[in-house]
Write an enzyme that holds these catalytic residues in place. Sequence first.
Site, PDB file in Angstrom:
ATOM      1  N   ASN A 443       0.641  -1.118   0.050  1.00  9.89           N
ATOM      2  CA  ASN A 443      -0.066   0.014  -0.093  1.00  9.89           C
ATOM      3  C   ASN A 443       0.858   1.483   0.032  1.00  9.89           C
ATOM      4  O   ASN A 443       0.141   2.313  -0.168  1.00  9.89           O
ATOM      5  CB  ASN A 443      -0.968   0.092   1.245  1.00  9.89           C
ATOM      6  CG  ASN A 443      -2.334  -0.549   0.963  1.00  9.89           C
ATOM      7  OD1 ASN A 443      -2.454  -0.979  -0.339  1.00  9.89           O
ATOM      8  ND2 ASN A 443      -3.407  -0.667   1.841  1.00  9.89           N
ATOM      9  N   TYR A 444       2.166   1.242   0.125  1.00  7.41           N
ATOM     10  CA  TYR A 444       2.982   2.230   0.096  1.00  7.41           C
ATOM     11  C   TYR A 444       3.879   1.845  -1.554  1.00  7.41           C
ATOM     12  O   TYR A 444       5.128   1.668  -1.435  1.00  7.41           O
ATOM     13  CB  TYR A 444       4.105   2.156   1.145  1.00  7.41           C
ATOM     14  CG  TYR A 444       3.277   2.698   2.561  1.00  7.41           C
ATOM     15  CD1 TYR A 444       2.319   3.644   2.631  1.00  7.41           C
ATOM     16  CD2 TYR A 444       3.982   2.523   3.787  1.00  7.41           C
ATOM     17  CE1 TYR A 444       1.701   3.910   3.609  1.00  7.41           C
ATOM     18  CE2 TYR A 444       3.276   2.673   4.813  1.00  7.41           C
ATOM     19  CZ  TYR A 444       2.208   3.535   4.835  1.00  7.41           C
ATOM     20  OH  TYR A 444       1.705   3.603   6.072  1.00  7.41           O
TER      21      TYR A 444
END
Length: 503
Positions: A443-444
Amino acid sequence: MKPSHYNYHPTFPLVFAILLAFSAASTAVAQPHDQFLQSSIRILRFDTETTPKPLVIVTPLLASHIQATILCSKRHGLQIRIRSGGHDSEGLSYVSQVPFVLVDLVNLRSIDVDVESRVAWVQSGATVGELYYRIYEKTRTLAFPAGSCPTIGIGGHLSGGGYGVFHRKYGLAADNVIDAHVIDANGRILDRKSMGEDLFWAIRGGGGGSFGIVLDWKIKLVPVPPTVTGFSVTKTLEQNATQLIHQWQYIAHRLPKDLFFLVTISRANETVQATFSGLYLSLVDELIPLMETRFPELGLTKQDCTETSWILVMYMSQFPNNTLESLLNRTAANKTWFKIKSDYVKEPIPESVFAEIWPRYFNEDEGRYGSIVLVPYGGEMEEIPETQTPFPHRAGNMYKIIYTIGREEEENLDFQRYLSWIRRFYEDMTPYVSKSPREAYVNYRDLDLGMNNGSGITSYAEASIWGLKYFKNNFRRLVQVKTLVDPQNFFKHEQSIPSLSSW
């Protein structure tokens, strides 16, 4: 939100016809949407004059609108990008280098909370803040273990795992998903039973934009006390911050599950400061003796603590007047030039690294706009098998490092300087973090880790360069699922799971 909400709708043929017309005259139609497109973009490096724009922005009201968009895009050879909150750190949910259609789920954000059953249905276009608000207006003793940024879209958050202040107690957000509705590459609407356990496994942490468009999620709500304790203590280098950070490594992941306790490191005036903050799922009179026993060097006192509800602990710094309605504001987050990277730490980092390398970077001009966050693991994260969902970063991880650099909009800003700063910092940390692979949080998103090739046909070996970093050995199973459910690789982007059939 029951399955019947996603049945065939009489407007389907009309919507399909309109979309065909859109694709035939895309330039004229896309222009009125520019303001809407810009209002939904959080990261300014993807909001420039040279940023590729979608041919069409579709803001569906019904599942049939999404089905029509998929079928029309396939017919015309267009890519689809799917945006729920607009926080994708590399812009993959709303930017493409080839002709594409943007499906923005902003209008699909219904939330149905069932307190008695301790579950909720939440559509992918809802934000974390909207979900928390709807839970809290129904009950003070249930919550959901998601993140703390209120404007993050639920769809992207759950697709990548989703962590927050409760993950040491209850696991990730994705660990607490019990059903979902997905539209696949053939336009079929599938629930958990009809999609099968392999696809249901893949959508809960395998990253967004690879397997289909998730319409909504059935989530399990978790019990919380009506009153919890939040705390915050800030120390500078002159107040032994370096030694405290080093000690924190040995303590935070071994604390009881009820205690979440992170560190944020940044530059303050002419020094570097570390803020130790967290949430304890009980009262301050229990927290103080616990901290005096486990981490007396920090010197936590009652004056550093606040007893209140879980939602106010999370947002009292953002909304100091307890105006929780602000959680419903989808555009509350500042727009910045921004880059983020992540690491996982399995062995304590030597104190000399905190004493020498970190102050050096923060004392650079660019360091004024950077920060490092240390997020503790352990607790429930230590007990969940790394194969339970695609998110593999479980047992053996002491904590996660988050590197960020961000600047507000400024005329003639040379953001390449700041990208260089964070990349050099990340490179210098190589000896002290996980290895083979050097793990990262999907998610990063970080395109520095590698990308699929521009043809849209990527081999397993090519995709493994970045895929193993995000998913470790779970990457192989993700590729197998992708090959079964989307063999022609319709849903794709620069770091989407590849299909072996298309290769």
